[in-house]
Design a protein around this motif. Structure first.
Motif, PDB file in Angstrom:
ATOM      1  N   GLY A 154       6.888  -6.351  -5.540  1.00 48.96           N
ATOM      2  CA  GLY A 154       5.866  -6.587  -4.540  1.00 48.96           C
ATOM      3  C   GLY A 154       4.527  -6.078  -5.021  1.00 48.96           C
ATOM      4  N   PRO A 155       3.533  -6.034  -4.131  1.00 53.20           N
ATOM      5  CA  PRO A 155       2.203  -5.549  -4.489  1.00 53.20           C
ATOM      6  C   PRO A 155       2.029  -4.070  -4.163  1.00 53.20           C
ATOM      7  CG  PRO A 155       2.114  -6.602  -2.360  1.00 53.20           C
ATOM      8  CD  PRO A 155       3.564  -6.667  -2.799  1.00 53.20           C
ATOM      9  N   THR A 156       1.106  -3.426  -4.866  1.00 50.25           N
ATOM     10  CA  THR A 156       0.745  -2.050  -4.567  1.00 50.25           C
ATOM     11  C   THR A 156      -0.770  -1.902  -4.688  1.00 50.25           C
ATOM     12  OG1 THR A 156       1.137   0.289  -5.066  1.00 50.25           O
ATOM     13  CG2 THR A 156       1.096  -1.229  -6.942  1.00 50.25           C
ATOM     14  N   VAL A 157      -1.362  -1.066  -3.852  1.00 50.37           N
ATOM     15  CA  VAL A 157      -2.807  -0.838  -3.860  1.00 50.37           C
ATOM     16  C   VAL A 157      -3.082   0.641  -3.625  1.00 50.37           C
ATOM     17  CG1 VAL A 157      -3.375  -3.159  -3.036  1.00 50.37           C
ATOM     18  CG2 VAL A 157      -3.030  -1.306  -1.378  1.00 50.37           C
ATOM     19  N   VAL A 158      -4.251   1.081  -4.079  1.00 51.94           N
ATOM     20  CA  VAL A 158      -4.712   2.435  -3.800  1.00 51.94           C
ATOM     21  C   VAL A 158      -6.224   2.401  -3.655  1.00 51.94           C
ATOM     22  CG1 VAL A 158      -4.907   3.083  -6.241  1.00 51.94           C
ATOM     23  CG2 VAL A 158      -4.616   4.865  -4.516  1.00 51.94           C
ATOM     24  N   ALA A 159      -6.740   3.195  -2.729  1.00 45.19           N
ATOM     25  CA  ALA A 159      -8.176   3.341  -2.540  1.00 45.19           C
ATOM     26  C   ALA A 159      -8.456   4.786  -2.163  1.00 45.19           C
ATOM     27  CB  ALA A 159      -8.684   2.399  -1.448  1.00 45.19           C
ATOM     28  N   LEU A 160      -9.406   5.415  -2.823  1.00 45.93           N
ATOM     29  CA  LEU A 160      -9.729   6.802  -2.515  1.00 45.93           C
ATOM     30  C   LEU A 160     -11.194   7.086  -2.794  1.00 45.93           C
ATOM     31  CD1 LEU A 160      -8.957   9.270  -5.327  1.00 45.93           C
ATOM     32  CD2 LEU A 160      -8.059   6.953  -5.539  1.00 45.93           C
ATOM     33  N   LYS A 161     -11.678   8.163  -2.207  1.00 50.11           N
ATOM     34  CA  LYS A 161     -13.057   8.591  -2.391  1.00 50.11           C
ATOM     35  C   LYS A 161     -13.068  10.094  -2.571  1.00 50.11           C
ATOM     36  CE  LYS A 161     -17.656   7.645  -0.489  1.00 50.11           C
ATOM     37  NZ  LYS A 161     -18.394   6.993   0.631  1.00 50.11           N
ATOM     38  N   GLN A 162     -13.909  10.584  -3.496  1.00 53.93           N
ATOM     39  CA  GLN A 162     -13.995  12.009  -3.776  1.00 53.93           C
ATOM     40  C   GLN A 162     -15.451  12.447  -3.726  1.00 53.93           C
ATOM     41  OE1 GLN A 162     -11.696  11.863  -7.619  1.00 53.93           O
ATOM     42  NE2 GLN A 162     -10.341  13.306  -6.576  1.00 53.93           N
ATOM     43  N   ALA A 163     -15.729  13.485  -2.937  1.00 53.19           N
ATOM     44  CA  ALA A 163     -17.092  14.005  -2.824  1.00 53.19           C
ATOM     45  C   ALA A 163     -17.059  15.393  -2.217  1.00 53.19           C
ATOM     46  CB  ALA A 163     -17.953  13.083  -1.960  1.00 53.19           C
ATOM     47  N   ASN A 164     -17.861  16.319  -2.787  1.00 51.20           N
ATOM     48  CA  ASN A 164     -18.047  17.661  -2.236  1.00 51.20           C
ATOM     49  C   ASN A 164     -16.721  18.399  -2.038  1.00 51.20           C
ATOM     50  OD1 ASN A 164     -20.886  17.153  -1.980  1.00 51.20           O
ATOM     51  ND2 ASN A 164     -20.452  16.030  -0.082  1.00 51.20           N
ATOM     52  N   GLY A 165     -15.807  18.229  -2.980  1.00 47.94           N
ATOM     53  CA  GLY A 165     -14.519  18.911  -2.916  1.00 47.94           C
ATOM     54  C   GLY A 165     -13.453  18.167  -2.141  1.00 47.94           C
ATOM     55  N   TRP A 166     -13.851  17.152  -1.371  1.00 52.15           N
ATOM     56  CA  TRP A 166     -12.897  16.403  -0.556  1.00 52.15           C
ATOM     57  C   TRP A 166     -12.363  15.197  -1.308  1.00 52.15           C
ATOM     58  CZ3 TRP A 166     -11.081  18.144   4.000  1.00 52.15           C
ATOM     59  CH2 TRP A 166     -11.817  19.136   4.660  1.00 52.15           C
ATOM     60  N   THR A 167     -11.083  14.921  -1.101  1.00 53.51           N
ATOM     61  CA  THR A 167     -10.450  13.688  -1.585  1.00 53.51           C
ATOM     62  C   THR A 167      -9.711  13.066  -0.409  1.00 53.51           C
ATOM     63  OG1 THR A 167     -10.128  14.524  -3.839  1.00 53.51           O
ATOM     64  CG2 THR A 167      -8.734  12.693  -3.151  1.00 53.51           C
ATOM     65  N   HIS A 168      -9.987  11.804  -0.129  1.00 51.77           N
ATOM     66  CA  HIS A 168      -9.239  11.124   0.926  1.00 51.77           C
ATOM     67  C   HIS A 168      -9.012   9.674   0.519  1.00 51.77           C
ATOM     68  CE1 HIS A 168     -13.427  10.127   2.032  1.00 51.77           C
ATOM     69  NE2 HIS A 168     -12.917   9.020   2.567  1.00 51.77           N
ATOM     70  N   GLY A 169      -7.897   9.133   0.971  1.00 51.46           N
ATOM     71  CA  GLY A 169      -7.583   7.757   0.626  1.00 51.46           C
ATOM     72  C   GLY A 169      -6.182   7.383   1.064  1.00 51.46           C
ATOM     73  N   VAL A 170      -5.709   6.278   0.515  1.00 52.41           N
ATOM     74  CA  VAL A 170      -4.376   5.788   0.857  1.00 52.41           C
ATOM     75  C   VAL A 170      -3.785   5.038  -0.332  1.00 52.41           C
ATOM     76  CG1 VAL A 170      -5.263   3.629   1.842  1.00 52.41           C
ATOM     77  CG2 VAL A 170      -3.029   4.487   2.571  1.00 52.41           C
ATOM     78  N   LEU A 171      -2.495   5.216  -0.530  1.00 53.95           N
ATOM     79  CA  LEU A 171      -1.715   4.449  -1.504  1.00 53.95           C
ATOM     80  C   LEU A 171      -0.648   3.703  -0.716  1.00 53.95           C
ATOM     81  CD1 LEU A 171      -0.354   5.690  -4.924  1.00 53.95           C
ATOM     82  CD2 LEU A 171       1.103   4.384  -3.390  1.00 53.95           C
ATOM     83  N   ALA A 172      -0.452   2.424  -1.038  1.00 57.99           N
ATOM     84  CA  ALA A 172       0.508   1.625  -0.268  1.00 57.99           C
ATOM     85  C   ALA A 172       1.196   0.625  -1.183  1.00 57.99           C
ATOM     86  CB  ALA A 172      -0.197   0.891   0.874  1.00 57.99           C
ATOM     87  N   ASN A 173       2.399   0.235  -0.783  1.00 57.68           N
ATOM     88  CA  ASN A 173       3.074  -0.866  -1.466  1.00 57.68           C
ATOM     89  C   ASN A 173       4.049  -1.536  -0.496  1.00 57.68           C
ATOM     90  OD1 ASN A 173       5.822   0.261  -1.687  1.00 57.68           O
ATOM     91  ND2 ASN A 173       5.026   1.603  -3.293  1.00 57.68           N
ATOM     92  N   HIS A 174       4.487  -2.718  -0.899  1.00 53.48           N
ATOM     93  CA  HIS A 174       5.558  -3.395  -0.167  1.00 53.48           C
ATOM     94  C   HIS A 174       6.523  -3.956  -1.193  1.00 53.48           C
ATOM     95  CE1 HIS A 174       7.473  -5.322   3.305  1.00 53.48           C
ATOM     96  NE2 HIS A 174       7.848  -6.224   2.404  1.00 53.48           N
ATOM     97  N   ILE A 175       7.817  -3.724  -0.963  1.00 49.85           N
ATOM     98  CA  ILE A 175       8.853  -4.169  -1.900  1.00 49.85           C
ATOM     99  C   ILE A 175       9.835  -5.075  -1.172  1.00 49.85           C
ATOM    100  CG2 ILE A 175      10.749  -3.444  -3.399  1.00 49.85           C
ATOM    101  CD1 ILE A 175       9.264  -0.855  -3.924  1.00 49.85           C
ATOM    102  N   TRP A 176      10.042  -6.268  -1.747  1.00 53.20           N
ATOM    103  CA  TRP A 176      11.070  -7.186  -1.286  1.00 53.20           C
ATOM    104  C   TRP A 176      12.218  -7.189  -2.289  1.00 53.20           C
ATOM    105  CZ3 TRP A 176       5.890  -8.856  -1.038  1.00 53.20           C
ATOM    106  CH2 TRP A 176       5.406  -9.150   0.243  1.00 53.20           C
ATOM    107  N   GLY A 177      13.446  -7.164  -1.809  1.00 58.49           N
ATOM    108  CA  GLY A 177      14.593  -7.301  -2.691  1.00 58.49           C
ATOM    109  C   GLY A 177      14.631  -8.688  -3.314  1.00 58.49           C
TER     110      GLY A 177
END
Length: 274
Positions: A154-177
């Motif tokens: 399946g597909p996988t994606v990640v998006a994140l942002k880093q600034a002033n010591g902070w890191t926030h974001g999300v990693l996701a995927n979907h898997i079909w058999g």
């Protein structure tokens, strides 16, 4: 008495603390290294080894599970603008008490999850670091009770942002058999994985983080939602940079016979900056 899994986790924590406590990283590039350590698609070779302990599994709630994830990250430069980041998760599982008479007491490796992220070398104008690509589920389990017995993709994606010591974001995927007809006692894999994360790194390169590694099973229509609280310290041992991490986890939602209540995580990540 404490179970052998809990005892192993405590010993691991004590050994790590004893070996690494008084060895903070002092190099000038430490801030950048700590930043990269919080980026799942950083262009840096790394080897995380993550130990997780969970309890109250199975129909009686007496089951316990130790899960050690070996997760090498390998970056490849494709051209002046793009990287390819390979992320592998090899689970090593030790479970006990999930079923009567010990019939589910198994130890061995589970199915490998292999992700590839195509990622621009530069963030967007607004500072977002992005990556996307395919994810594969490889049926490498050493026992049919430790895996799904089928290929998945399946597909996988990640998006994140880093600034002033902070890191926030999300990693996701979907898997079909991919198997047309999985084993009789296995349902076809159809699941979504979501990992939102938030962390803050201090001037001493200590990172306080929270994340969830949630999975939704579209076949059974069940969520598995643990919340992980972690403290991570960037250190140097004989010139080798690494991070040491520990913290509790709590299952706010779990599928039938899944883990309940509190667990914990301990991890060591070897870092190999270019």
């Amino acid at each position: 008495m404490l179970s052998s899994s809990i005892q192993r986790g405590i010993v691991i924590s004590q050994v790590l603390a004893w070996h690494f406590y008084a060895s903070p990283v002092l190099a000038d590039d430490s801030a950048e290294l700590a930043k990269k350590a919080q980026n799942p698609i950083a262009a840096m070779y790394s080897l995380p080894v993550q130990y997780n302990w969970d309890q109250k599994l199975g129909p009686t709630g007496d089951g316990k599970r130790s899960l050690t994830n070996i997760q090498p990250v390998l970056p490849f430069s494709l051209n002046a603008d793009w990287n390819l980041i390979s992320r592998t998760i090899l689970p090593v599982i030790d479970q006990h008490g999930l079923a009567p008479r010990g019939i589910a007491d198994k130890s061995g490796v589970g199915d490998v999850t292999q992700s590839f992220f195509f990622s621009p070398k530069q963030p967007t104008t607004s500072g977002w670091i992005l990556g996307a690509g395919p994810v594969l589920l490889i049926p490498t389990a050493s026992d049919d009770l430790l895996g799904g017995e089928q290929w998945g993709a399946g597909p996988t994606v990640v998006a994140l942002k880093q600034a002033n010591g902070w890191t926030h974001g999300v990693l996701a995927n979907h898997i079909w058999g991919l198997e047309g007809s999985p084993a009789d006692d296995k349902e076809k894999i159809n699941q979504t994985f979501l990992q939102p994360f938030l962390s803050y790194t201090t001037g001493s390169f200590t990172t306080f983080g929270i994340n969830s590694e949630s999975t939704y099973n579209w076949q059974s229509q069940e969520w598995a939602v643990p919340i992980n609280l972690t403290v991570t310290q960037l250190l140097r041992l004989g010139g080798q940079p690494l991070t040491v991490q520990a913290g509790p986890r709590y299952w706010i939602e779990s599928p039938k016979d899944g883990p309940q209540g509190w667990g914990f995580r301990v991890a060591v990540t070897l870092l190999f900056p270019r």
